[in-house]
Design a protein around this motif. Structure first.
Motif, PDB file in Angstrom:
ATOM      1  N   HIS A  83       7.451  -6.376  -3.137  1.00  0.00           N
ATOM      2  CA  HIS A  83       6.864  -5.144  -2.634  1.00  0.00           C
ATOM      3  C   HIS A  83       5.371  -5.115  -2.937  1.00  0.00           C
ATOM      4  N   HIS A 124      -7.217  -5.301   1.270  1.00  0.00           N
ATOM      5  CA  HIS A 124      -7.303  -3.853   1.421  1.00  0.00           C
ATOM      6  C   HIS A 124      -6.431  -3.366   2.582  1.00  0.00           C
ATOM      7  N   SER A 125      -6.319  -4.159   3.646  1.00  0.00           N
ATOM      8  CA  SER A 125      -5.498  -3.741   4.784  1.00  0.00           C
ATOM      9  C   SER A 125      -4.015  -3.703   4.406  1.00  0.00           C
ATOM     10  N   GLU A 126      -3.557  -4.667   3.601  1.00  0.00           N
ATOM     11  CA  GLU A 126      -2.173  -4.640   3.131  1.00  0.00           C
ATOM     12  C   GLU A 126      -1.921  -3.403   2.274  1.00  0.00           C
ATOM     13  N   LYS A 133       0.748   0.507  -2.973  1.00  0.00           N
ATOM     14  CA  LYS A 133      -0.571   1.144  -2.892  1.00  0.00           C
ATOM     15  C   LYS A 133      -0.954   1.639  -4.283  1.00  0.00           C
ATOM     16  N   SER A 177      -3.531  -0.565   2.352  1.00  0.00           N
ATOM     17  CA  SER A 177      -3.614   0.682   3.110  1.00  0.00           C
ATOM     18  C   SER A 177      -2.292   1.012   3.805  1.00  0.00           C
ATOM     19  N   GLU A 178      -1.509  -0.004   4.126  1.00  0.00           N
ATOM     20  CA  GLU A 178      -0.235   0.199   4.818  1.00  0.00           C
ATOM     21  C   GLU A 178       0.957   0.217   3.860  1.00  0.00           C
ATOM     22  N   ALA A 179       0.706   0.002   2.573  1.00  0.00           N
ATOM     23  CA  ALA A 179       1.797  -0.115   1.598  1.00  0.00           C
ATOM     24  C   ALA A 179       2.238   1.262   1.098  1.00  0.00           C
ATOM     25  N   PRO A 180       3.487   1.395   0.700  1.00  0.00           N
ATOM     26  CA  PRO A 180       3.948   2.641   0.087  1.00  0.00           C
ATOM     27  C   PRO A 180       3.457   2.758  -1.346  1.00  0.00           C
TER      28      PRO A 180
END
Length: 240
Positions: free
Chosen positions: A87, A107-109, A90, A111-114
């Motif tokens: 997992h 950073h893009s990963e 964020k 931004s989309e992570a829980p």
């Protein structure tokens, strides 16, 4: 088998969990504690194990944050690769360029992570009823407990087998070079994960990926038990 000293004052996690199940307020924690902990005299070979690695933005659980978690269920005989999980999380702290370089999580990963609060129920379900195996419990248990406190205001407690601690039992004290030997350039034995694995002939893996490090930790415990212990050793002699 070598005689390796057991942990002093081993906690009774079975009783601790019974008490926590009656005092925890968050339902996710209540379910986790009600799943129970194995009795302290249970042979290691009969214990459900799960290796866990947590990657973070730094080393201080009060200032830094979790960025990824890897889990690998296993026994002394095999690692259940089909049941592993990974997992990206964020973080509650800012992601630095240094941590991006170290963990290769962008950073893009992020931004989309829980957030961990969203993953907590799933994570606790994976850990429930098992003994967690880590390499340096101050990171895994320290960061996870602090994150749970941050999000829900309660502490998370769980038993761990620390493979770094098991190596330290072998190489601390009299087995380490004295000050004169160090002046001559003889270094203390490293108990870091990669160096510990090399002593058992285990292969080199790329570090700082949570799932890879969890798998590496599981393999290390298997090798430690095969070399220094008996599978029937009581879990109380290894956990903390």
């Amino acid at each position: 088998m070598n005689k390796v000293a057991a942990l002093a004052n081993s906690p009774d996690w079975h009783s601790i969990f019974n008490n926590l199940a009656n005092t925890a307020k968050d339902e996710r924690l209540v379910r986790f504690y009600r799943a129970g902990a194995v009795a302290a005299d249970t042979p290691l070979s009969e214990v459900e194990l799960i290796a866990m690695d947590i990657e973070t933005t730094g080393l201080d659980p009060h200032r830094d944050a979790i960025v990824s978690i890897g889990l690998a269920p296993f026994s002394l005989d095999r690692i259940r690769c089909a049941q592993t999980s990974y997992h990206v999380v964020k973080p509650i702290a800012e992601l630095t360029s240094k941590s991006v370089t170290l963990h290769r999580i962008t950073h893009s990963e992020i931004s989309e992570a829980p957030g961990l609060d969203e993953l907590l129920g799933t994570l606790l379900e994976s850990l429930a009823g098992k003994v967690v195996v880590v390499h340096y419990r101050n990171i895994e248990r320290g960061f996870l407990s602090e994150a749970v406190r941050y999000f829900i205001g309660e502490q998370l407690h769980f038993p761990v087998i620390d493979t770094m601690e098991l190596e330290a039992r072998l190489y601390r004290g009299a087995n380490q070079p004295g000050w004169f030997a160090r002046l001559r350039g003889i270094k203390p034995t490293s108990i870091r994960l990669a160096d510990s694995r090399l002593r058992y002939g285990l292969p080199h893996y790329q570090a700082h990926h949570a799932l890879v490090d969890a798998l590496a930790t599981a393999e290390l415990l298997q090798a430690q038990v095969a070399t220094h212990y008996h599978p029937a050793i009581a879990i109380r002699d290894l956990w903390n």
